[in-house]
Design a protein around this motif. Sequence first.
Motif, PDB file in Angstrom:
ATOM      1  N   LYS A   1       9.266 -17.130 -78.844  1.00 20.71           N
ATOM      2  CA  LYS A   1       7.831 -16.958 -79.099  1.00 20.71           C
ATOM      3  C   LYS A   1       7.676 -16.102 -80.338  1.00 20.71           C
ATOM      4  O   LYS A   1       8.191 -14.977 -80.396  1.00 20.71           O
ATOM      5  CB  LYS A   1       7.142 -16.288 -77.911  1.00 20.71           C
ATOM      6  CG  LYS A   1       5.646 -16.063 -78.132  1.00 20.71           C
ATOM      7  CD  LYS A   1       4.972 -15.455 -76.917  1.00 20.71           C
ATOM      8  CE  LYS A   1       3.480 -15.240 -77.155  1.00 20.71           C
ATOM      9  NZ  LYS A   1       2.802 -14.665 -75.972  1.00 20.71           N
TER      10      LYS A   1
ATOM     11  N   ILE B   1       5.344 -14.058 -83.009  1.00 17.62           N
ATOM     12  CA  ILE B   1       4.061 -13.397 -83.210  1.00 17.62           C
ATOM     13  C   ILE B   1       4.027 -12.888 -84.647  1.00 17.62           C
ATOM     14  O   ILE B   1       4.747 -11.944 -85.003  1.00 17.62           O
ATOM     15  CB  ILE B   1       3.865 -12.233 -82.225  1.00 17.62           C
ATOM     16  CG1 ILE B   1       3.885 -12.760 -80.789  1.00 17.62           C
ATOM     17  CG2 ILE B   1       2.544 -11.511 -82.507  1.00 17.62           C
ATOM     18  CD1 ILE B   1       3.728 -11.675 -79.744  1.00 17.62           C
TER      19      ILE B   1
ATOM     20  N   SER C   1      -0.749  -5.700 -81.519  1.00 17.42           N
ATOM     21  CA  SER C   1      -0.305  -6.857 -80.741  1.00 17.42           C
ATOM     22  C   SER C   1       0.696  -6.439 -79.671  1.00 17.42           C
ATOM     23  O   SER C   1       0.658  -6.935 -78.535  1.00 17.42           O
ATOM     24  CB  SER C   1       0.330  -7.897 -81.671  1.00 17.42           C
ATOM     25  OG  SER C   1      -0.587  -8.347 -82.639  1.00 17.42           O
ATOM     26  N   LEU C   2       1.583  -5.518 -80.022  1.00 22.79           N
ATOM     27  CA  LEU C   2       2.572  -5.016 -79.077  1.00 22.79           C
ATOM     28  C   LEU C   2       1.896  -4.298 -77.914  1.00 22.79           C
ATOM     29  O   LEU C   2       2.267  -4.484 -76.743  1.00 22.79           O
ATOM     30  CB  LEU C   2       3.534  -4.074 -79.802  1.00 22.79           C
ATOM     31  CG  LEU C   2       4.693  -3.488 -79.004  1.00 22.79           C
ATOM     32  CD1 LEU C   2       5.618  -4.586 -78.498  1.00 22.79           C
ATOM     33  CD2 LEU C   2       5.479  -2.497 -79.871  1.00 22.79           C
TER      34      LEU C   2
ATOM     35  N   LEU D   1      -1.289  -4.719 -76.783  1.00 25.39           N
ATOM     36  CA  LEU D   1      -2.044  -5.649 -75.949  1.00 25.39           C
ATOM     37  C   LEU D   1      -1.141  -6.480 -75.058  1.00 25.39           C
ATOM     38  O   LEU D   1      -1.387  -6.627 -73.857  1.00 25.39           O
ATOM     39  CB  LEU D   1      -2.897  -6.566 -76.843  1.00 25.39           C
ATOM     40  CG  LEU D   1      -4.048  -5.896 -77.594  1.00 25.39           C
ATOM     41  CD1 LEU D   1      -4.725  -6.884 -78.528  1.00 25.39           C
ATOM     42  CD2 LEU D   1      -5.059  -5.324 -76.610  1.00 25.39           C
ATOM     43  N   LEU D   2      -0.065  -7.025 -75.643  1.00 26.80           N
ATOM     44  CA  LEU D   2       0.842  -7.855 -74.857  1.00 26.80           C
ATOM     45  C   LEU D   2       1.588  -7.020 -73.824  1.00 26.80           C
ATOM     46  O   LEU D   2       1.814  -7.465 -72.695  1.00 26.80           O
ATOM     47  CB  LEU D   2       1.830  -8.554 -75.794  1.00 26.80           C
ATOM     48  CG  LEU D   2       2.638  -9.721 -75.207  1.00 26.80           C
ATOM     49  CD1 LEU D   2       1.712 -10.776 -74.617  1.00 26.80           C
ATOM     50  CD2 LEU D   2       3.521 -10.340 -76.284  1.00 26.80           C
TER      51      LEU D   2
ATOM     52  N   GLN E   1      -0.765  -6.411 -70.937  1.00 24.98           N
ATOM     53  CA  GLN E   1      -0.992  -7.635 -70.166  1.00 24.98           C
ATOM     54  C   GLN E   1       0.188  -7.961 -69.253  1.00 24.98           C
ATOM     55  O   GLN E   1       0.007  -8.383 -68.112  1.00 24.98           O
ATOM     56  CB  GLN E   1      -1.239  -8.809 -71.113  1.00 24.98           C
ATOM     57  CG  GLN E   1      -2.552  -8.738 -71.871  1.00 24.98           C
ATOM     58  CD  GLN E   1      -2.694  -9.856 -72.887  1.00 24.98           C
ATOM     59  OE1 GLN E   1      -1.842 -10.736 -73.003  1.00 24.98           O
ATOM     60  NE2 GLN E   1      -3.770  -9.828 -73.662  1.00 24.98           N
ATOM     61  N   GLU E   2       1.405  -7.741 -69.747  1.00 22.66           N
ATOM     62  CA  GLU E   2       2.592  -8.109 -68.987  1.00 22.66           C
ATOM     63  C   GLU E   2       3.268  -6.918 -68.313  1.00 22.66           C
ATOM     64  O   GLU E   2       4.339  -7.060 -67.723  1.00 22.66           O
ATOM     65  CB  GLU E   2       3.587  -8.819 -69.906  1.00 22.66           C
ATOM     66  CG  GLU E   2       3.033 -10.084 -70.538  1.00 22.66           C
ATOM     67  CD  GLU E   2       4.122 -10.938 -71.173  1.00 22.66           C
ATOM     68  OE1 GLU E   2       5.316 -10.605 -71.015  1.00 22.66           O
ATOM     69  OE2 GLU E   2       3.778 -11.935 -71.827  1.00 22.66           O
TER      70      GLU E   2
ATOM     71  N   TRP F   1       4.789  -4.047 -69.449  1.00 22.69           N
ATOM     72  CA  TRP F   1       6.116  -3.720 -69.968  1.00 22.69           C
ATOM     73  C   TRP F   1       6.454  -2.242 -69.836  1.00 22.69           C
ATOM     74  O   TRP F   1       7.618  -1.875 -69.781  1.00 22.69           O
ATOM     75  CB  TRP F   1       6.197  -4.089 -71.453  1.00 22.69           C
ATOM     76  CG  TRP F   1       6.201  -5.545 -71.726  1.00 22.69           C
ATOM     77  CD1 TRP F   1       6.361  -6.560 -70.824  1.00 22.69           C
ATOM     78  CD2 TRP F   1       6.032  -6.179 -73.002  1.00 22.69           C
ATOM     79  NE1 TRP F   1       6.292  -7.776 -71.445  1.00 22.69           N
ATOM     80  CE2 TRP F   1       6.099  -7.572 -72.790  1.00 22.69           C
ATOM     81  CE3 TRP F   1       5.817  -5.702 -74.286  1.00 22.69           C
ATOM     82  CZ2 TRP F   1       5.969  -8.489 -73.830  1.00 22.69           C
ATOM     83  CZ3 TRP F   1       5.698  -6.601 -75.325  1.00 22.69           C
ATOM     84  CH2 TRP F   1       5.772  -7.983 -75.105  1.00 22.69           C
TER      85      TRP F   1
ATOM     86  N   ILE G   1      10.915 -12.791 -77.724  1.00 21.82           N
ATOM     87  CA  ILE G   1       9.697 -12.664 -78.533  1.00 21.82           C
ATOM     88  C   ILE G   1      10.075 -11.989 -79.844  1.00 21.82           C
ATOM     89  O   ILE G   1      10.782 -10.970 -79.849  1.00 21.82           O
ATOM     90  CB  ILE G   1       8.611 -11.847 -77.806  1.00 21.82           C
ATOM     91  CG1 ILE G   1       8.161 -12.565 -76.536  1.00 21.82           C
ATOM     92  CG2 ILE G   1       7.408 -11.608 -78.719  1.00 21.82           C
ATOM     93  CD1 ILE G   1       7.132 -11.785 -75.716  1.00 21.82           C
TER      94      ILE G   1
END
Length: 227
Positions: A58, A60, A71-72, A74-75, A78-79, A81, A204
């Motif tokens: 993936k 980005i 971006s790091l 937000l992702l 969401q997941e 981490w 990613i």
Amino acid sequence: MEEVTSKEKILKDIREALTSHPIENPYPTIDLDEPVATVGNDYPDALFAENFVRRGGKLIYCENVETAVQSLHLLGMQEDWSGQIFCGEDAVAQLLDAAGLAYSRRPSDVAVKRIGCCSCLSLFAQTGSVLFDAATVGRRLYAGADLIIFFATMDQIVLDEREAFREMKEVPLRSSSTTVWTGLSKLTDIDGESRPGFGPGRVILFLIDRAEVYVRTEGAMEGGAEA
């Protein structure tokens, strides 16, 4: 007089045969300097992106470091981490700090974390492969990680392995753990069903266009290394 062993006799015969009857190249017209793979009309960055995604990664794209941090963050939120990451590099740790994601740098935590983060040495456009130092992500972690997160810059994209290794000769390697990721590993069992193989389950890559050195500010998001 020392006794000559059977192994020494065999090696002596081989040396004599090679020196007395040298083997000539049966294909003298082959140009070893020409690329093996055909180069398309795409730019190296577009070619890499296409092949990387085809391999199961993936991608980005980030315009700059600040965009990568956002971006790091937000992702990662969401997941979920945070707290599941192992990071062995100062530069990558700065990005994780700025993104507010908790991580560990203790070598003893490699076996218990499920996500590894590291930078890249080169990106191969022709194959979509990633050249990196496995020691920085943890060898044990890479073998069975749920996710590996790579960070790279546009200027690290090269046409193929030969170009990357040519550049590596000029810069001493940090370790002997240089590894190439070329797609997600899959195995086929006795029933013919495909299942995940050795290596990470997901990959990613945060590809940063303008990679000016990131300096952490007071406005960085909450988070950081684990105590």
